[in-house]
Design a protein around this motif. Structure first.
Motif, PDB file in Angstrom:
ATOM      1  N   LEU A  25       5.555   4.676  18.935  1.00 36.04           N
ATOM      2  CA  LEU A  25       4.924   5.760  18.171  1.00 36.04           C
ATOM      3  C   LEU A  25       3.654   6.257  18.838  1.00 36.04           C
ATOM      4  O   LEU A  25       3.011   7.196  18.355  1.00 36.04           O
ATOM      5  N   GLY A  26       3.275   5.612  19.942  1.00 34.70           N
ATOM      6  CA  GLY A  26       2.129   6.076  20.706  1.00 34.70           C
ATOM      7  C   GLY A  26       0.872   5.245  20.573  1.00 34.70           C
ATOM      8  O   GLY A  26      -0.167   5.590  21.154  1.00 34.70           O
ATOM      9  N   TYR A  27       0.950   4.145  19.838  1.00 31.60           N
ATOM     10  CA  TYR A  27      -0.228   3.290  19.686  1.00 31.60           C
ATOM     11  C   TYR A  27      -0.351   2.350  20.888  1.00 31.60           C
ATOM     12  O   TYR A  27       0.643   1.969  21.501  1.00 31.60           O
ATOM     13  N   SER A  28      -1.572   1.974  21.189  1.00 33.15           N
ATOM     14  CA  SER A  28      -1.820   1.040  22.283  1.00 33.15           C
ATOM     15  C   SER A  28      -1.232  -0.319  21.926  1.00 33.15           C
ATOM     16  O   SER A  28      -0.926  -0.603  20.757  1.00 33.15           O
ATOM     17  N   GLU A  29      -1.115  -1.182  22.918  1.00 36.11           N
ATOM     18  CA  GLU A  29      -0.599  -2.519  22.664  1.00 36.11           C
ATOM     19  C   GLU A  29      -1.495  -3.272  21.681  1.00 36.11           C
ATOM     20  O   GLU A  29      -1.000  -3.967  20.782  1.00 36.11           O
ATOM     21  N   GLU A  30      -2.791  -3.106  21.849  1.00 36.72           N
ATOM     22  CA  GLU A  30      -3.737  -3.784  20.955  1.00 36.72           C
ATOM     23  C   GLU A  30      -3.604  -3.282  19.516  1.00 36.72           C
ATOM     24  O   GLU A  30      -3.552  -4.068  18.566  1.00 36.72           O
ATOM     25  N   MET A  31      -3.535  -1.958  19.353  1.00 31.85           N
ATOM     26  CA  MET A  31      -3.398  -1.387  18.007  1.00 31.85           C
ATOM     27  C   MET A  31      -2.034  -1.727  17.408  1.00 31.85           C
ATOM     28  O   MET A  31      -1.925  -1.996  16.197  1.00 31.85           O
ATOM     29  N   SER A  32      -1.012  -1.757  18.232  1.00 34.67           N
ATOM     30  CA  SER A  32       0.332  -2.100  17.747  1.00 34.67           C
ATOM     31  C   SER A  32       0.373  -3.521  17.205  1.00 34.67           C
ATOM     32  O   SER A  32       1.009  -3.788  16.183  1.00 34.67           O
ATOM     33  N   GLU A  33      -0.327  -4.418  17.874  1.00 31.38           N
ATOM     34  CA  GLU A  33      -0.393  -5.804  17.399  1.00 31.38           C
ATOM     35  C   GLU A  33      -1.136  -5.876  16.070  1.00 31.38           C
ATOM     36  O   GLU A  33      -0.727  -6.604  15.156  1.00 31.38           O
ATOM     37  N   LYS A  34      -2.216  -5.121  15.951  1.00 34.75           N
ATOM     38  CA  LYS A  34      -2.966  -5.095  14.690  1.00 34.75           C
ATOM     39  C   LYS A  34      -2.108  -4.541  13.557  1.00 34.75           C
ATOM     40  O   LYS A  34      -2.121  -5.067  12.428  1.00 34.75           O
ATOM     41  N   LEU A  35      -1.358  -3.486  13.835  1.00 35.22           N
ATOM     42  CA  LEU A  35      -0.510  -2.882  12.812  1.00 35.22           C
ATOM     43  C   LEU A  35       0.632  -3.814  12.399  1.00 35.22           C
ATOM     44  O   LEU A  35       0.977  -3.898  11.219  1.00 35.22           O
ATOM     45  N   MET A  40       4.123  -5.828   8.847  1.00 31.84           N
ATOM     46  CA  MET A  40       5.357  -6.613   8.864  1.00 31.84           C
ATOM     47  C   MET A  40       5.130  -8.122   8.817  1.00 31.84           C
ATOM     48  O   MET A  40       6.032  -8.873   8.442  1.00 31.84           O
ATOM     49  N   ASP A  41       3.917  -8.556   9.176  1.00 32.99           N
ATOM     50  CA  ASP A  41       3.568  -9.969   9.038  1.00 32.99           C
ATOM     51  C   ASP A  41       2.912 -10.267   7.693  1.00 32.99           C
ATOM     52  O   ASP A  41       2.637 -11.421   7.382  1.00 32.99           O
ATOM     53  N   HIS A  42       2.657  -9.241   6.924  1.00 32.31           N
ATOM     54  CA  HIS A  42       2.017  -9.378   5.615  1.00 32.31           C
ATOM     55  C   HIS A  42       3.026  -9.938   4.608  1.00 32.31           C
ATOM     56  O   HIS A  42       4.203  -9.586   4.651  1.00 32.31           O
ATOM     57  N   GLU A  57       4.009   1.500  -2.860  1.00 36.24           N
ATOM     58  CA  GLU A  57       3.409   0.246  -3.318  1.00 36.24           C
ATOM     59  C   GLU A  57       3.141  -0.707  -2.160  1.00 36.24           C
ATOM     60  O   GLU A  57       2.088  -1.348  -2.097  1.00 36.24           O
ATOM     61  N   VAL A  58       4.091  -0.822  -1.247  1.00 35.64           N
ATOM     62  CA  VAL A  58       3.898  -1.765  -0.142  1.00 35.64           C
ATOM     63  C   VAL A  58       2.814  -1.270   0.804  1.00 35.64           C
ATOM     64  O   VAL A  58       1.988  -2.052   1.289  1.00 35.64           O
ATOM     65  N   ARG A  59       2.763   0.041   1.048  1.00 38.57           N
ATOM     66  CA  ARG A  59       1.704   0.572   1.916  1.00 38.57           C
ATOM     67  C   ARG A  59       0.327   0.362   1.282  1.00 38.57           C
ATOM     68  O   ARG A  59      -0.646   0.056   1.979  1.00 38.57           O
ATOM     69  N   ASN A  60       0.255   0.510  -0.022  1.00 40.71           N
ATOM     70  CA  ASN A  60      -1.025   0.298  -0.708  1.00 40.71           C
ATOM     71  C   ASN A  60      -1.494  -1.146  -0.585  1.00 40.71           C
ATOM     72  O   ASN A  60      -2.701  -1.414  -0.462  1.00 40.71           O
ATOM     73  N   ARG A  61      -0.560  -2.083  -0.615  1.00 39.29           N
ATOM     74  CA  ARG A  61      -0.938  -3.491  -0.440  1.00 39.29           C
ATOM     75  C   ARG A  61      -1.452  -3.739   0.971  1.00 39.29           C
ATOM     76  O   ARG A  61      -2.426  -4.467   1.183  1.00 39.29           O
ATOM     77  N   PHE A  62      -0.783  -3.136   1.951  1.00 38.85           N
ATOM     78  CA  PHE A  62      -1.242  -3.280   3.333  1.00 38.85           C
ATOM     79  C   PHE A  62      -2.645  -2.701   3.496  1.00 38.85           C
ATOM     80  O   PHE A  62      -3.521  -3.319   4.115  1.00 38.85           O
ATOM     81  N   LYS A  63      -2.841  -1.501   2.940  1.00 42.16           N
ATOM     82  CA  LYS A  63      -4.123  -0.805   3.106  1.00 42.16           C
ATOM     83  C   LYS A  63      -5.256  -1.515   2.369  1.00 42.16           C
ATOM     84  O   LYS A  63      -6.407  -1.468   2.804  1.00 42.16           O
TER      85      LYS A  63
END
Length: 203
Positions: A25-35, A40-42, A57-63
């Motif tokens: 999606l265009g994110y750096s390796e570092e940002m991809s790991e954070k995301l 998905m690890d949440h 609902e799931v996005r709100n929990r992540f945020k």
């Protein structure tokens, strides 16, 4: 006698590379790991796979737990095409089993939006006898209820079936019900173990 093979999807019949998804999606390796860690690890991702949380609902929990990534979480998870990608070897593998009169089923943890958006990666479904996706039944592996529901819905005798999954706890749970379990590490390894098992049990 073994007459049934049950496949997991992500990591077995299709590619499921979470970090790579974000990088594409265009994110750096570092940002991809954070995301990946924030989504998905949440723990909420499992509930999402279970089908008890909506996309919002799931996005709100992540945020809530990673407010600094709120913009990226929304942008990357509104649509999920590319989260699961196709493997060219899956349909030939399934077809080879069907030629031996082996029934083929799917048992996979899968969220509803991912299931819809990644339909192109799941084209092997048309060659299967039936599919069990967690979001449709509100239960995920390795919950014993997932296996019990599978047996009931598809009139399956565990002792006559083989379960192939890349997650060891799922294999351990399956074996407790009498299923033959193969811990997938590569298709070559899994196919070899399956062929050996079929020869031993079906002679």
């Amino acid at each position: 006698m073994i007459d049934t093979v049950i496949f997991d999807v992500g990591g077995v019949l299709a590619n499921y590379e979470q970090k790579t998804y974000f990088m594409h999606l265009g994110y750096s390796e570092e940002m991809s790991e954070k995301l990946k860690k924030a989504t998905m690890d949440h723990p909420a991702w499992k509930e999402y796979d279970r089908g008890v949380l909506t996309d919002e609902e799931v996005r709100n929990r992540f945020k809530k737990d990673a407010p600094e990534l709120a913009k990226e979480i929304d942008a990357s998870l509104i649509h999920m095409h590319g989260l699961v990608t196709r493997r060219d070897t899956s349909i030939p593998w399934i077809k080879s089993l069907k030629k031996k009169n082996i029934k083929v089923y799917i048992l996979s943890n899968f969220a509803k939006t991912a299931l819809l958006d990644c339909a192109d990666a799941l084209d092997f479904r048309q060659y299967c006898d039936d599919c069990f996706f967690s979001c449709e039944h509100k239960v995920i592996k390795p919950d014993p209820a997932a296996f019990l529901t599978l047996f009931y819905l598809f009139h399956m005798a565990p002792c006559h079936a083989v379960f192939i999954d890349d997650t060891l706890p799922n294999i351990i749970c399956a074996r407790q019900f009498g299923l033959h379990g193969i811990h997938y590490q590569s298709q070559m390894q899994a196919e070899a173990e399956l062929e050996k098992l079929l020869m031993m049990e079906n002679d």
